[in-house]
Design an enzyme around this catalytic site. Structure first.
Site, mmCIF file in Angstrom:
data_model
loop_
_atom_site.group_PDB
_atom_site.id
_atom_site.type_symbol
_atom_site.label_atom_id
_atom_site.label_comp_id
_atom_site.label_asym_id
_atom_site.label_seq_id
_atom_site.Cartn_x
_atom_site.Cartn_y
_atom_site.Cartn_z
ATOM 1 N N ASP A 100 0.748 -1.305 -0.041
ATOM 2 C CA ASP A 100 -0.082 -0.078 0.055
ATOM 3 C C ASP A 100 0.709 1.373 0.092
ATOM 4 O OD1 ASP A 100 -1.822 -1.890 0.396
ATOM 5 O OD2 ASP A 100 -3.012 -0.994 2.282
ATOM 6 N N HIS A 114 3.651 -2.225 3.373
ATOM 7 C CA HIS A 114 3.753 -0.895 2.683
ATOM 8 C C HIS A 114 5.133 -0.747 2.084
ATOM 9 C CE1 HIS A 114 0.781 -0.512 5.914
ATOM 10 N NE2 HIS A 114 -0.003 0.389 5.174
#
Length: 342
Positions: A106, A252
């Site tokens: 992400d 992430h």
């Protein structure tokens, strides 16, 4: 002068006999140079027609020779059918045959950490799914292009990472519509998956997002909290402890510590027999939901009375509580609540 006229007439007659077109030659001074066509016409029309007939025959032979059947090229392989995710559903994991998992990343693309992650994935021939922010796409379209060119899947993570359940319809349109168009401008494809920031979603909002933007909600089943634990060992340990077949792993790619942990994580997962796939691939492999149906009458079934017991109507008044009204039958049995829907 008579001999000259005779000679001139002789030359003219000879020229006509040779089949030369005199008029173009005589008028060449006024009309410009004579063309090849104007000075090459045959003197004998019959001979010219014969020559044309021979030429046509040769041309016909050449055309016939070239008209031999040519093998048709092999047809292009059929494109895979489009993935059709479930409606009104939030994916958190998959029920698949085999140890397939989806690695997802992400908040990118990031010009420093994302290319490094792409190299790690390229070396291992692993495809993953990136949930990108629209404002990061606008800043670093070249990095998004790298992601797409290497065959990874791209999903939406909104434009600026707000909690979607707390913003207006107009703001939602900017967050999702603008991000979809930004991705399309770079890759030529629109995303079909959305990871809502913070994982928050409401059923009514999910329906709106599916119907208006064509996006299916995807959350996760493995969360290493790498945004909080900026430690490669902690990220590794958390993922390895939580992963199981069909898992969706959240990470992430904007954190260097997460990218640093990935080579070891991916190698150990592969050594344990795990296989990596994009979300679309796992949606295609996902088994249908098993819906548990309640058996009619099981909730209201009464225990059998012992033999010889008197019926309730024979009991004296006041010895028992009045019977409660029978519940109305349900219109249809309710499906079992799925862990993937909320």
């Amino acid at each position: 002068m008579k001999p000259l006229l005779i000679v001139t007439g002789f030359v003219a007659a000879a020229a006509v006999g040779a089949g030369m077109a005199i008029s173009p030659l005589l008028s060449a001074k006024d009309d410009g140079p004579a063309t090849t066509q104007s000075i090459s016409q045959p003197a004998n029309p019959a001979a010219g027609q014969a020559a044309q007939g021979k030429g046509a025959t040769a041309a016909q032979k050449s055309a016939a020779a070239s008209a031999q059947p040519v093998p048709a090229p092999a047809p292009e392989p059929a494109a895979p059918p489009p993935v059709t995710p479930r409606k009104n559903y939030t994916y958190k994991s998959f029920d698949v045959d085999g140890s397939y998992i989806a690695m997802t990343f992400d908040d990118g693309p990031n010009p420093e950490t994302t290319p490094r992650l792409l190299q790690i994935l390229r070396e291992r021939n692993i495809k993953v799914t990136f949930f990108v922010l629209g404002n990061m796409v606008a800043k670093h379209p070249e990095v998004l292009k790298m992601i797409a060119d290497e065959g990874h899947e791209i999903g939406s993570h909104s434009w600026s990472h707000p909690q979607l359940t707390r913003i207006s319809a107009a703001a939602l349109d900017k967050e999702l519509g603008n991000t979809t168009e930004a991705i399309f401008q770079v890759t030529g494809k629109r995303p079909i998956f959305l990871r809502p920031p913070y994982g928050t979603m409401k059923p009514t909002l999910r329906t709106t997002i599916e119907d208006k933007y064509g996006l299916t909600i995807v959350n996760w089943s493995v969360d290493p909290n790498d945004w909080k634990n900026r430690n490669s060992q902690a990220v590794h340990d958390a993922i390895m402890a939580q992963v199981k077949p069909g898992a969706i792993v959240l990470s992430h790619d904007i954190y260097a510590t997460t990218v640093d942990a990935m080579p070891r994580i991916l190698d150990e997962l592969a050594a344990k027999g795990y296989k990596f796939a994009t979300l679309s691939q796992l949606v295609a492999m996902d088994k249908p939901l098993k819906v548990a149906l309640a058996t009619p009458g099981t909730a209201a079934a009464k225990k059998p009375k012992p033999a010889g017991a008197k019926p309730d109507a024979a009991k004296p008044a006041g010895t028992s509580k009045p019977a409660a009204a029978a519940p109305k039958p349900a219109a249809s049995p309710a499906p079992a609540r799925s862990a993937g829907v909320y």
